[in-house]
Design an enzyme around this catalytic site. Structure first.
Site, mmCIF file in Angstrom:
data_model
loop_
_atom_site.group_PDB
_atom_site.id
_atom_site.type_symbol
_atom_site.label_atom_id
_atom_site.label_comp_id
_atom_site.label_asym_id
_atom_site.label_seq_id
_atom_site.Cartn_x
_atom_site.Cartn_y
_atom_site.Cartn_z
ATOM 1 N N SER A 1 3.901 9.765 28.715
ATOM 2 C CA SER A 1 3.247 9.822 27.416
ATOM 3 C C SER A 1 2.304 8.649 27.153
ATOM 4 O O SER A 1 1.367 8.432 27.883
ATOM 5 C CB SER A 1 4.349 9.929 26.362
ATOM 6 O OG SER A 1 3.832 10.095 25.092
ATOM 7 N N ASP B 1 0.370 15.069 23.309
ATOM 8 C CA ASP B 1 1.266 15.712 22.344
ATOM 9 C C ASP B 1 1.247 14.992 20.995
ATOM 10 O O ASP B 1 1.948 15.375 20.072
ATOM 11 C CB ASP B 1 2.708 15.866 22.886
ATOM 12 C CG ASP B 1 3.364 14.554 23.244
ATOM 13 O OD1 ASP B 1 2.715 13.496 23.136
ATOM 14 O OD2 ASP B 1 4.550 14.581 23.642
ATOM 15 N N PRO C 1 17.051 0.095 17.627
ATOM 16 C CA PRO C 1 16.735 -0.075 19.045
ATOM 17 C C PRO C 1 15.826 1.062 19.491
ATOM 18 O O PRO C 1 16.055 2.204 19.121
ATOM 19 C CB PRO C 1 18.111 0.022 19.733
ATOM 20 C CG PRO C 1 18.974 0.789 18.791
ATOM 21 C CD PRO C 1 18.442 0.591 17.404
ATOM 22 N N ARG D 1 12.744 -2.267 17.505
ATOM 23 C CA ARG D 1 11.565 -2.074 16.648
ATOM 24 C C ARG D 1 11.852 -2.521 15.223
ATOM 25 O O ARG D 1 12.952 -2.285 14.707
ATOM 26 C CB ARG D 1 11.160 -0.605 16.610
ATOM 27 C CG ARG D 1 10.550 -0.123 17.883
ATOM 28 C CD ARG D 1 9.784 1.196 17.695
ATOM 29 N NE ARG D 1 9.666 1.880 18.969
ATOM 30 C CZ ARG D 1 8.816 1.533 19.932
ATOM 31 N NH1 ARG D 1 8.002 0.513 19.766
ATOM 32 N NH2 ARG D 1 8.776 2.194 21.070
HETATM 33 P P1 NG1 Z 1 11.201 4.853 20.335
HETATM 34 O O1 NG1 Z 1 10.759 4.011 21.487
HETATM 35 O O2 NG1 Z 1 12.622 5.357 20.383
HETATM 36 O O3 NG1 Z 1 10.833 4.211 19.020
HETATM 37 C C1 NG1 Z 1 8.936 6.317 20.478
HETATM 38 C C2 NG1 Z 1 8.410 6.742 19.140
HETATM 39 C C3 NG1 Z 1 9.084 8.057 18.763
HETATM 40 C C4 NG1 Z 1 8.891 9.119 19.823
HETATM 41 C C5 NG1 Z 1 9.256 8.566 21.201
HETATM 42 C C6 NG1 Z 1 8.929 9.500 22.330
HETATM 43 C C7 NG1 Z 1 7.813 5.361 17.205
HETATM 44 C C8 NG1 Z 1 8.246 4.340 16.242
HETATM 45 N N1 NG1 Z 1 8.720 5.747 18.094
HETATM 46 O O4 NG1 Z 1 10.341 6.202 20.399
HETATM 47 O O5 NG1 Z 1 8.598 8.473 17.530
HETATM 48 O O6 NG1 Z 1 7.589 9.628 19.788
HETATM 49 O O7 NG1 Z 1 8.612 7.299 21.455
HETATM 50 O O8 NG1 Z 1 7.638 9.407 22.804
HETATM 51 O O9 NG1 Z 1 6.675 5.797 17.158
HETATM 52 ZN ZN ZN Z 2 3.092 11.907 24.288
#
Ligand code: NG1
Ligand code: ZN
Length: 539
Positions: A63, A279, A498, A506
């Site tokens: 991604s 996406d 986390p 985060r």
């Molecule tokens: P994590 O790393 O769990 O915060 C991030 C995005 C999710 C989701 C996933 C999958 C933020 C704050 N978090 O997850 O919304 O899209 O990646 O790609 O944007």
């Molecule tokens: Zn993506």
């Protein structure tokens, strides 16, 4: 099984014993650490296919992560994410020693009561990362070792692969399971929807797309060929020069709240950024004061929910509509949705699978993460009522027109998962039907200034949260310390969690001014660093 595993272990041995978890978005790590995982996911996808007696998808992508990362996700028969109950099998299988592989596979077969004689088929695709080519080979070896059929779609966006899986398992009711079928379905719905608009007001049919140097670049160009004059798309950051996701793309634009490299933003331009596997989508434009204006997933969600609510009202059909967000949704968007649009809102944990499941509980469920990942789900009841209404000859001309429009909107949306291409066409449809330019859309509400930050800690799982992720339940005292800080800021809100995709914690902060949001975010980072085992430089 013994023979299969001997071959797999010889070709793709597990070289390191570092643990890897099937998380928010499947497995994600450095591409070089993934060959054995990929091959084993081939084995697992075949088992899942035999169990569901349907085609299963596998997407190779990381991604918005950097080029050197890669990852893999399994896609269930209706195009949705792999069922949560199978994530433990994926994690177990990815981490066992080569010598325990056969025994682990057999135990999954037993637990899930899988008939190994059942036919199976795995559909797979990859994004443009350089490691994706070898990883696709490893996956294919896993699939063929189990004697299964497969279709290699080559390069696709993640949502295109989800679409293929759904088509294959729906007797083509959902569309043709080919790239051409995908473009034709979306383009036909879009062109028909645009045709009915007589006064386009401030709407502009020109858009500039930052494709994050990813697979979305070539796919949006293909889509554009099917749209004729209805939408004029200029593609930037198409991968010909820049590096994947480097200083561009939806994540960079959303988190940094700034213009991506490669885009010379000027007055009157309407821009959208995709992420590396297309996406996610966010829009942006230049405000009258030359400021950067971001239109993120929350803005798209409100636009879509408002449009659908009034369209459904015009059809005269009784269908309940709801919107699903996460804690990252801007507080102003939530107030706007509940108070102005009067659409019910649910808040769930981060990760598409959570939003998707919650959205299924509405007859029409709109879901969007603030980062631009989202779609709309129409329940069977909703689709049935729309299809029946189309056959109802006693409808008023106004209701009929609305029902026809709603049917086209359903066809325009990729219901399997968030899809930058389909979401872009949906936004363009709504802006055109409303006669809106970017400023009209922007004027719906004023975002609360916010900041998203990261903290490195020894073990991020020390932080546990409530199910909606708005409160940290451990380490003891962290939440009350955050609460004390938040109280000092007007419109203050902050939470920590986390990450499921990176080895970090985060931090999100919101307040009345950007300065205060930045200040609150920074102070919360310091709290996390001190109370949750921060490592490296102090924030
Ligand atoms: P994590 O790393 O769990 O915060 C991030 C995005 C999710 C989701 C996933 C999958 C933020 C704050 N978090 O997850 O919304 O899209 O990646 O790609 O944007
Ligand atoms: Zn993506």
């Amino acid at each position: 099984m013994e023979e299969v595993c001997k071959f797999v272990s010889a070709e793709y041995p597990r070289k390191s014993d570092s643990f890897i978890q099937y998380g928010t978005a499947g497995f994600r790590t450095k591409g070089e650490a993934l060959p054995h995982v990929m091959c084993r996911m081939g084995l697992l996808a075949v088992l899942r296919s035999k169990q569901k007696k349907a085609s299963i998808g596998v997407m190779i992508t990381a991604s918005h992560n950097p080029e050197e990362d890669n990852g893999v996700k399994l896609v269930d028969p209706m195009g949705e994410m792999l069922d949560i109950s199978w994530e433990k099998h994926a994690t177990l299988l990815a981490n066992v020693d080569d010598s325990h592989l056969a025994e682990t596979l057999s135990s999954i077969v037993q637990q899930e009561k899988i008939d190994l004689n059942q036919e199976s088929c795995v559909l797979f695709a990859k994004d443009t990362r350089s490691s994706s080519v070898l990883l696709a080979k490893a996956l294919q070896h896993g699939i063929t070792a189990m004697g299964s059929e497969f279709v290699d779609y080559g390069l696709l966006t993640t949502p295109q692969l989800h679409y293929m899986v759904r088509c294959r398992n729906s007797n083509n009711d959902y569309g043709q399971p080919t790239e051409e079928g995908y473009y034709t379905k979306l383009a036909a719905a879009f062109v028909n929807l645009q045709k009915s608009v007589t006064d386009t007001g401030k709407y502009s049919s020109e858009i500039t797309v930052d494709a994050s140097n990813g697979v979305g670049a070539q796919k949006v160009r293909e889509l554009a060929k099917h749209l004729g004059e209805q939408l004029c798309i200029t593609v930037l950051n198409d991968g010909s020069v820049g590096k994947l996701n480097h200083r561009c793309g939806a994540d960079f634009v959303k988190v940094g709240q700034c213009v991506p490299d490669g885009v010379a933003l000027s007055e009157g331009m309407k821009c959208a950024s995709f992420d590396g596997d297309a996406d996610r989508i966010v829009y942006f434009f230049q405000g009258p004061d030359c400021s950067f204006k971001l239109m993120d997933g929350d803005r798209i969600a409100t636009l879509v929910a408002g449009f659908l609510k009034s369209l459904v009202a015009r059809t005269g059909l009784k269908l309940n509509l709801g919107l699903v967000q996460t804690a990252y949704a801007n507080g102003s968007s939530t107030s706007y949705i509940t108070e102005t649009l009067r659409v019910p809102v649910a808040c769930v944990a981060t990760g598409v699978k959570h939003l998707h499941h919650r959205a299924q509980q509405f007859e029409i469920g709109v879901y969007f993460e603030a980062n631009g990942h989202g779609t709309v789900l129409f329940s069977d009841i909703a689709e049935r009522r729309v299809n029946e209404a189309l056959k109802n000859s006693s409808l008023s001309p106004e209701s009929r027109a609305a029902v026809e429009q709603l049917r086209l909107v359903i066809d325009l949306i990729n219901q399997t998962v968030g899809d930058a291409l389909s979401d872009m066409l949906l936004v363009e449809t709504i802006l055109c039907h409303s006669g809106w330019g970017m400023q009209n859309w922007y004027d719906c509400y004023t975002d609360l200034p916010n900041r998203q930050l990261k903290v490195k800690v020894k073990d991020r799982n020390i932080i546990k949260t409530t199910p909606d992720e708005t409160q940290a339940t451990t380490p003891a005292g962290l939440q009350s310390a955050i609460d004390k800080l938040v109280e000092k800021y007007q419109c203050g809100r902050s939470f920590v969690r986390p990450s499921g995709t990176e080895d970090i914690v985060r931090v999100y902060a919101e307040a009345d001014t950007q300065e205060n949001a930045d200040d609150l975010g920074h102070k919360v980072c310091l709290l996390v660093f001190d109370m949750a085992g921060g490592i490296g430089d102090k924030p």
